[in-house]
Write a protein that holds these residues in place. Structure first.
Motif, PDB file in Angstrom:
ATOM      1  N   ASP A   1      10.381   4.063  10.001  1.00  0.00           N
ATOM      2  CA  ASP A   1       9.286   4.068  10.972  1.00  0.00           C
ATOM      3  C   ASP A   1       8.295   2.942  10.692  1.00  0.00           C
ATOM      4  O   ASP A   1       7.897   2.214  11.588  1.00  0.00           O
ATOM      5  N   VAL A   2       7.896   2.791   9.439  1.00  0.00           N
ATOM      6  CA  VAL A   2       6.936   1.758   9.074  1.00  0.00           C
ATOM      7  C   VAL A   2       7.548   0.377   9.284  1.00  0.00           C
ATOM      8  O   VAL A   2       6.906  -0.530   9.814  1.00  0.00           O
ATOM      9  N   GLY A   3       8.788   0.194   8.909  1.00  0.00           N
ATOM     10  CA  GLY A   3       9.447  -1.100   9.065  1.00  0.00           C
ATOM     11  C   GLY A   3       9.569  -1.516  10.512  1.00  0.00           C
ATOM     12  O   GLY A   3       9.325  -2.668  10.867  1.00  0.00           O
ATOM     13  N   ILE A   4       9.919  -0.595  11.371  1.00  0.00           N
ATOM     14  CA  ILE A   4      10.043  -0.894  12.800  1.00  0.00           C
ATOM     15  C   ILE A   4       8.686  -1.270  13.374  1.00  0.00           C
ATOM     16  O   ILE A   4       8.548  -2.209  14.145  1.00  0.00           O
TER      17      ILE A   4
ATOM     18  N   TRP B   1       7.207  -4.391   7.653  1.00  0.00           N
ATOM     19  CA  TRP B   1       7.051  -4.245   6.215  1.00  0.00           C
ATOM     20  C   TRP B   1       8.373  -3.873   5.572  1.00  0.00           C
ATOM     21  O   TRP B   1       9.310  -3.419   6.224  1.00  0.00           O
ATOM     22  N   ARG B   2       8.396  -3.975   4.271  1.00  0.00           N
ATOM     23  CA  ARG B   2       9.532  -3.545   3.470  1.00  0.00           C
ATOM     24  C   ARG B   2       9.065  -2.466   2.514  1.00  0.00           C
ATOM     25  O   ARG B   2       7.944  -2.511   2.030  1.00  0.00           O
ATOM     26  N   GLY B   3       9.927  -1.494   2.227  1.00  0.00           N
ATOM     27  CA  GLY B   3       9.587  -0.433   1.278  1.00  0.00           C
ATOM     28  C   GLY B   3       9.859  -0.858  -0.137  1.00  0.00           C
ATOM     29  O   GLY B   3      10.827  -1.548  -0.414  1.00  0.00           O
ATOM     30  N   LEU B   4       8.978  -0.461  -1.058  1.00  0.00           N
ATOM     31  CA  LEU B   4       9.145  -0.770  -2.482  1.00  0.00           C
ATOM     32  C   LEU B   4       9.178   0.516  -3.264  1.00  0.00           C
ATOM     33  O   LEU B   4       8.524   1.455  -2.968  1.00  0.00           O
TER      34      LEU B   4
ATOM     35  N   THR C   1       0.817  -1.210   0.000  1.00  0.00           N
ATOM     36  CA  THR C   1       0.000   0.000   0.000  1.00  0.00           C
ATOM     37  C   THR C   1       0.847   1.254   0.000  1.00  0.00           C
ATOM     38  O   THR C   1       2.073   1.200   0.076  1.00  0.00           O
ATOM     39  N   GLN C   2       0.175   2.374  -0.081  1.00  0.00           N
ATOM     40  CA  GLN C   2       0.793   3.690   0.070  1.00  0.00           C
ATOM     41  C   GLN C   2       0.264   4.267   1.364  1.00  0.00           C
ATOM     42  O   GLN C   2      -0.924   4.129   1.659  1.00  0.00           O
TER      43      GLN C   2
ATOM     44  N   ARG D   1      -3.001  -8.489   6.482  1.00  0.00           N
ATOM     45  CA  ARG D   1      -2.159  -9.039   5.414  1.00  0.00           C
ATOM     46  C   ARG D   1      -1.556  -8.003   4.476  1.00  0.00           C
ATOM     47  O   ARG D   1      -1.169  -8.316   3.346  1.00  0.00           O
ATOM     48  N   VAL D   2      -1.441  -6.767   4.924  1.00  0.00           N
ATOM     49  CA  VAL D   2      -0.669  -5.784   4.161  1.00  0.00           C
ATOM     50  C   VAL D   2       0.776  -5.982   4.609  1.00  0.00           C
ATOM     51  O   VAL D   2       1.081  -5.934   5.794  1.00  0.00           O
ATOM     52  N   ARG D   3       1.667  -6.240   3.652  1.00  0.00           N
ATOM     53  CA  ARG D   3       3.036  -6.638   3.975  1.00  0.00           C
ATOM     54  C   ARG D   3       4.107  -5.700   3.431  1.00  0.00           C
ATOM     55  O   ARG D   3       5.296  -5.928   3.645  1.00  0.00           O
ATOM     56  N   GLY D   4       3.701  -4.677   2.711  1.00  0.00           N
ATOM     57  CA  GLY D   4       4.700  -3.777   2.152  1.00  0.00           C
ATOM     58  C   GLY D   4       4.128  -2.394   1.937  1.00  0.00           C
ATOM     59  O   GLY D   4       2.911  -2.190   1.956  1.00  0.00           O
TER      60      GLY D   4
END
Length: 134
Positions: free
Chosen positions: A124-127, A131-134, A79-80, A97-100
């Motif tokens: 911040d989101v990863g911690i 999630w992982r950034g794309l 997602t964004q 189930r949002v994973r990225g």
């Protein structure tokens, strides 16, 4: 008889007019619903996939959560998110189930502003969610 290799379909977009859509440079893509996706992939051994939020959906999560519910357990979302999305909402998305997370680089004039950097937001989101950034 040859066995069929299971497929993970990634990435793909769901464009569902029941949810908010916003023009992106004057463009809105054609509708492509979960039902149309299922019709198109019928007969293929698709066991899961990654539904990716498009720029026409901005920060709306309703279409993505609906699509993931319809598609089932093998599917995840990318997602964004706004840079100021509360941690609680990020955790709720992860539980659904949002994973990225997907980021679109801002124009230079915006990057020079006081808005948090994409790198800071990714951290911040990863911690918060793993999630992982794309």
């Amino acid at each position: 008889m040859a066995s069929r290799v299971p497929l993970f379909d990634a990435p793909f977009h769901v464009i569902d007019s029941r949810f908010p859509l916003f023009e992106n440079n004057g463009f809105i893509p054609e509708v492509f619903t979960v039902a149309q996706y299922r019709d198109r992939t019928a007969g293929l051994p698709v066991v899961g996939g990654a539904v990716v939020s498009g720029s026409v959906q901005r920060f709306d999560q309703s279409f993505l959560l609906d699509a993931l519910t319809q598609l089932g357990r093998g599917f995840v979302g990318v997602t964004q998110v706004a840079h100021d999305l509360p941690d609680k909402e990020i955790i709720t998305l992860a539980e659904r189930r949002v994973r990225g997370v997907r980021f679109k680089p801002a124009p230079r004039r915006i990057r020079r502003s006081r808005a948090p950097s994409t790198a800071t937001t990714v951290c911040d989101v990863g911690i918060c969610s793993g999630w992982r950034g794309l």
